[in-house]
Each structure stands twice: as C-alpha cells, then as structure tokens.
Design a protein around this motif. Sequence first.
Motif, mmCIF file in Angstrom:
data_model
loop_
_atom_site.group_PDB
_atom_site.id
_atom_site.type_symbol
_atom_site.label_atom_id
_atom_site.label_comp_id
_atom_site.label_asym_id
_atom_site.label_seq_id
_atom_site.Cartn_x
_atom_site.Cartn_y
_atom_site.Cartn_z
ATOM 1 N N VAL A 53 34.212 41.476 30.996
ATOM 2 C CA VAL A 53 35.267 42.254 31.667
ATOM 3 C C VAL A 53 35.142 42.157 33.178
ATOM 4 C CG1 VAL A 53 36.118 44.585 32.042
ATOM 5 C CG2 VAL A 53 35.611 43.819 29.734
ATOM 6 N N GLN A 54 33.865 42.281 33.662
ATOM 7 C CA GLN A 54 33.659 42.165 35.114
ATOM 8 C C GLN A 54 34.014 40.773 35.600
ATOM 9 O OE1 GLN A 54 29.652 43.337 35.736
ATOM 10 N NE2 GLN A 54 30.024 45.501 35.397
ATOM 11 N N GLN A 55 33.662 39.743 34.795
ATOM 12 C CA GLN A 55 34.048 38.389 35.194
ATOM 13 C C GLN A 55 35.562 38.253 35.235
ATOM 14 O OE1 GLN A 55 32.112 35.768 32.488
ATOM 15 N NE2 GLN A 55 30.081 36.005 33.406
ATOM 16 N N ASP A 56 36.248 38.883 34.215
ATOM 17 C CA ASP A 56 37.716 38.874 34.256
ATOM 18 C C ASP A 56 38.244 39.581 35.486
ATOM 19 O OD1 ASP A 56 37.851 39.339 30.661
ATOM 20 O OD2 ASP A 56 37.758 37.492 31.857
ATOM 21 N N GLN A 57 37.593 40.758 35.798
ATOM 22 C CA GLN A 57 37.999 41.471 37.022
ATOM 23 C C GLN A 57 37.786 40.617 38.252
ATOM 24 O OE1 GLN A 57 35.875 45.133 37.060
ATOM 25 N NE2 GLN A 57 37.093 46.085 35.441
ATOM 26 N N LEU A 58 36.630 39.911 38.283
ATOM 27 C CA LEU A 58 36.365 39.032 39.435
ATOM 28 C C LEU A 58 37.403 37.922 39.509
ATOM 29 C CD1 LEU A 58 32.486 38.725 39.160
ATOM 30 C CD2 LEU A 58 33.749 39.937 40.902
ATOM 31 N N PHE A 59 37.752 37.385 38.318
ATOM 32 C CA PHE A 59 38.782 36.348 38.309
ATOM 33 C C PHE A 59 40.121 36.909 38.774
ATOM 34 C CE2 PHE A 59 40.510 32.397 37.229
ATOM 35 C CZ PHE A 59 41.741 32.598 36.589
ATOM 36 N N GLN A 60 40.432 38.169 38.341
ATOM 37 C CA GLN A 60 41.664 38.814 38.792
ATOM 38 C C GLN A 60 41.657 39.025 40.291
ATOM 39 O OE1 GLN A 60 44.174 39.365 36.731
ATOM 40 N NE2 GLN A 60 45.484 40.068 38.347
ATOM 41 N N VAL A 61 40.457 39.478 40.814
ATOM 42 C CA VAL A 61 40.328 39.665 42.277
ATOM 43 C C VAL A 61 40.540 38.347 42.999
ATOM 44 C CG1 VAL A 61 38.699 40.224 44.110
ATOM 45 C CG2 VAL A 61 38.879 41.699 42.129
ATOM 46 N N LYS A 62 39.951 37.252 42.424
ATOM 47 C CA LYS A 62 40.153 35.938 43.040
ATOM 48 C C LYS A 62 41.627 35.561 43.034
ATOM 49 C CE LYS A 62 35.589 33.998 41.925
ATOM 50 N NZ LYS A 62 34.878 32.988 41.131
ATOM 51 N N GLN A 63 42.317 35.813 41.877
ATOM 52 C CA GLN A 63 43.740 35.521 41.825
ATOM 53 C C GLN A 63 44.520 36.343 42.835
ATOM 54 O OE1 GLN A 63 45.027 36.092 37.831
ATOM 55 N NE2 GLN A 63 44.278 34.120 37.105
ATOM 56 N N ASP A 64 44.141 37.655 42.933
ATOM 57 C CA ASP A 64 44.803 38.509 43.940
ATOM 58 C C ASP A 64 44.589 37.975 45.336
ATOM 59 O OD1 ASP A 64 44.003 41.512 42.088
ATOM 60 O OD2 ASP A 64 45.698 40.151 41.956
ATOM 61 N N ALA A 118 43.968 34.871 46.113
ATOM 62 C CA ALA A 118 44.784 33.663 46.260
ATOM 63 C C ALA A 118 46.237 34.016 46.504
ATOM 64 C CB ALA A 118 44.635 32.793 45.010
ATOM 65 N N ASN A 119 46.729 35.047 45.733
ATOM 66 C CA ASN A 119 48.115 35.476 45.935
ATOM 67 C C ASN A 119 48.340 36.004 47.345
ATOM 68 O OD1 ASN A 119 48.860 34.816 43.310
ATOM 69 N ND2 ASN A 119 48.137 36.765 42.506
ATOM 70 N N THR A 120 47.353 36.846 47.810
ATOM 71 C CA THR A 120 47.489 37.391 49.177
ATOM 72 C C THR A 120 47.469 36.297 50.229
ATOM 73 O OG1 THR A 120 45.100 37.760 49.173
ATOM 74 C CG2 THR A 120 46.506 39.627 48.616
ATOM 75 N N THR A 121 46.565 35.295 50.009
ATOM 76 C CA THR A 121 46.539 34.189 50.979
ATOM 77 C C THR A 121 47.857 33.426 50.940
ATOM 78 O OG1 THR A 121 45.437 32.881 49.272
ATOM 79 C CG2 THR A 121 44.049 33.918 50.940
ATOM 80 N N ALA A 122 48.417 33.221 49.717
ATOM 81 C CA ALA A 122 49.713 32.534 49.617
ATOM 82 C C ALA A 122 50.807 33.341 50.298
ATOM 83 C CB ALA A 122 50.056 32.296 48.147
ATOM 84 N N GLU A 123 50.781 34.686 50.040
ATOM 85 C CA GLU A 123 51.774 35.539 50.703
ATOM 86 C C GLU A 123 51.632 35.489 52.219
ATOM 87 O OE1 GLU A 123 52.290 38.911 47.201
ATOM 88 O OE2 GLU A 123 51.349 39.405 49.114
#
Length: 600
Positions: free
Chosen positions: A315-326, A328-333
Amino acid sequence: SYSGVKLLLHGLCSNTTVKSLDLKGNNLRTVGAEALGKLLRQNKSIRSLTLEWNSLGMWEEGFSFFCQGLGANKFLQRLDLRNNQINHQGAGELAVALTQNASLQELDLRWNNIGLLGGRALLNCLHRNKTLKRLELAGNNVPGDILKAVEQALDHNQDRETILNEAQNQVYILNKEVLSLKDEKNKQFLDFMDTIDKQKEEKARSERMSAARVSQLQEALDEQHSIMNSLKAKLQMTEAALALSEQKMHNLGELLNAMKQEQMSLSECHFRELQQQKQESADREGKLLHDLSAASEKNLLLRNQVDELERKCKVQQDQLFQVKQDLANTTAELKLRAVQAEERLELEKRRFKQSLEDKESLRVKEVDRMTQHIEASEHSMQERIQRLEAIRISLEEELSQVKAAALAERGQAEEELIKARSQARLEEQQRLEHLEEKLRLMTELRDEAQNCCLRQKEMVAEAQAKAKQLSLHADGLRRRLEELQQDLNSKEEEKVTEVNKVKVELQEQIGRLEAERTAQDGLREKIAALERQLKALLSNHREALLDKEGEISLLLEKLRMKEAEISRVREEEAQRASFLQNAIMAYVQGPHLGTHSSKK
C-alpha cells in the motif's frame, strides 16, 4: 519616554514568560530600534511582536541593527511593521534578515514605502526563506506582478510545508508501526523462548522423576531379591526345623500366605504405578501437542502479521507511486503553465509592440501636425510682423512728411503756428496717443506670438518627453519580461530540486522498508529454526518416551519372569512340603511296619 522603553526592552531580554509584545505607536526611533535588535538577539520566548506606527524606517542605522537582530532570532513567529515609513533600502535589509531567519511565519508590511526595488528584494529573499507563510504588502507602491509572484512563493512555501508535514507524519507512523511490530515480535519471541525453557524444565523434571522411579523400581527388585534370599534362607531353616515341630510348619505356612499377599499387593502397586506413568506420559504428550498447536497458531499469527506488513508495504509503495504520479502531473501542469505563460508573454509582447508602433505612428503624426501648425502659426506671425513693419514705416514716412510740411510751412505759418500750436499740440498728442496705442497693440501681438511659440515648443518638448517615457516603459517591460523568464527558470529549477529531494526521501523510505523486510525475513528464518528445534525436541522426547516404554516393558517382562520363578519356587516348596509330610508320615508309621515284619 525613550529611556523607559529602552529599560523595558533590556529587561525583556532575559524574560522567559512573555509570549506576545505590543509596542504600537511609541515612536521608538534609533535607540528603540537598537534595543529591539538586542531583544530579538537574546530573547527566546516572544512569539508575536507588534511595532505599528513607530517610524522605524526613518532611522537607517537603528533599522539595520533591528534587521540584524531579526536575522539572528530563531523563535519569533509573527511581526507587525505597518506604517513605519520603510523605504526600498529598509526592505532590502529586511530581505537579508529573512534569508537568515528560519522561524518567522507572518510579516505585515502594509502602508510603508517599499516600492519596486523593495518588492523585488523581498521576492528574491523568498527563494531562500522556506518558513514565511504570510506577507502583507498592501499600500507600498509594489507592482501587481511582484505581488502575484510573492503570493505564489508564499503558496509554494505553504505547499512545501504541508508536504513535509505529511511526509514526517507518515515516517512517524511507519516508525511507530515498525517499533510496535518489533516489540510484539520480541515479546512473542521471549514468550516462545519461555515456553521452550518451561518445556525443557518439564522434560528435565520428567526425566528426573522417571530416573527416580526407575531407581525405586530397582530398589524394589533388589528388595525382592533380598526377600527371595531371605525366603530361601527361611526355607532352608524350615527344612532344618520341619523335623522339630509342626507349629513351625504352620508358622511357615502363615508366613508364606503373608508373603503371597505382600507379593500380590506389590505387583498391584507396580501395575498401578505403571498405569499412572502411562497416563502421565499421555497427559504430557497431550500438553506438548497443545503447546505445539499453540506455537503453530502463534506462527500463523506471525505469518498473518508479516503478510499484513507486506500488504502495508505494498500500500505504501502504491502511495509512493501515486505521489510520484502526482509529482509528474504537477510538473506537467507547471510546464503547461510555463508554456501558457510564455504564450501569454508572447501575446503581451506582440500587443505591446503593436501598441508601441501605433503610439509611435500617432506620435509621428502628432509631431508632424504640431510642426505644420507651428510653421503655419510662425508664417502667419511673420506676415503680421511684416504688415506691422509696413504700417510703422508708413507712419514714419507720414511723420517725416508731416515734419517736412511743418518745416516748410513753419516760416509761412509761424503766425498761424502760435495760433494753431495749441491745436497742433492737441492733434499731435492725439496722434501720439494713437501711435502709442498701435505700438502697444503691436507689442501685445508680438508677445502673444512669442507665447504661442513657447507653448508650441513646450508641447513639442512634452511630446518628446512622452516618447522618452514610452521608450523607458518599453525598456522596463522588457526587463520585467526578462525577470519573469528568470523567475520561471528559477522556479522550474526549484521544482526539479524539490522533486529530486522527494525522490531521494522516498528512496530512503523504500530502503528502510526493505531493511525492515529483510529483518522480518530474518525473524521468519529464526522462527522456522525454532520450529525445527521444537520438532527435533519433540522427536527426541518421543524417542525418549519410546525408550522409557521399552525399558518399562523389559521391567514388566523381568517381573513376569520373577513371578514365574516365584511360582516355580512355590511349587517346589509345596512339593518339598508334601515330600516332607510324606516322609514324616512314613517316619511316624515306620515302627509299626518294623514290628509287623519281625512277627513274620
């Protein structure tokens, strides 16, 4: 008074209870500013300081000392500097202090005179200050773009602090969970070791008890051997004493019955003891099996907990992956926003260039129109001056003609001159007045023409000044565009550095979790080793029990053999007794037989 404020501030330097200080409207000046700087250097308890309406910015040395104290302070959280006449130099010193300060969260600078340079200095200091969350700059003649950039920097600080707090909370929760799991595992391991020690003690106790019982059985067998030997001795004594009396035979019979009863009671006691030992061994086996089932349940619980930990790790790894995606999204934004901002800047540049070209064309047209108007007005004024000059020349000619006529007629009209002197004087005065009026009008017209020329020149100078101002404004806009570009680049660099930092922190957390996972694997291996040790101990215990049961069966066979020997001895003794009885009976009946044979 100033001395009272100074004494108050010096007294507060060593105070540790005051949390908030309000000195609004005290006109502190240089001495008060220096005392405030010393207070901020030494005091460790004040969290809120209000200095509204004190004109601290008027005294540069005292305000610089105050800013140095603010930079050295590590405990102040709120500072109110409204209406203190702080200029752009004071704002620069405040910016230097804010780059050194790491505790201030709110700063109110409303209604001062910071201006463009001071706003830029404060904006630049926010790139290094990561703790300031609120900065009020209303009423300072600061441009709107700088205010927006300051708000963005403050929002960035707030976002960074929230992210750091969330990461710290997650790390704290994970550390607590890991510590609790370690404590539970240590407790379970200690309980497991305690149970193993107890089982070892019980096994040692059972071995001691079985050894004691075996020794007791050996002693009982020795006693039986001694009893058998004594019985043999008694039998020999009875064989020697049978000839003496039948009473002794009767006693020997009673003794034999007593011995039989004792032997039966001893055999029954041995049988009961063997059954009790079997029951106890069965109970112990049941207890051991129950302990094994409990240990297996604990192992299952531990495995479930380990599975739960692995699920949490996932779950924490998924959260970390979600944070990474966020991220990436923020950097794209941010990149999209940067591209949009660049497009807007390009549009602004084009609009500004178009407006500059339109203004330049309007200015050229206005200058041409003004030059044409000025040339036309100058031409008209020159024509007027020429007409006035012609009038003046004509008047002078008339005057010369009048004078010549007067001189020509003087001789003729000396008589008339005396008579007409008064009339001529009057006419001359009228003409002079008329001429003076004409000259005055001409001078007024000339002054008006000169004023018009001056006004036209002033309008031309104003148009040139406006053109210069427009060019300066265009240069300022270009510089602002360059500064915005630099700010965007710096923000992108900061975003990249923060993303790298977050990645490093996430990698560290993943490394810690992997280390914990390896530790859990080590604990699992230890648990498996302990289970193997338990199985080995159980197998050894079962083998020992089987050995004991074999020994008990051997002892039972020995007992049966001893009982068979005892029965055989009893039968032999009964035969001997019957033989003795027959011999006695034959001995008793012997003389009668001798007398009968002698008679024959």
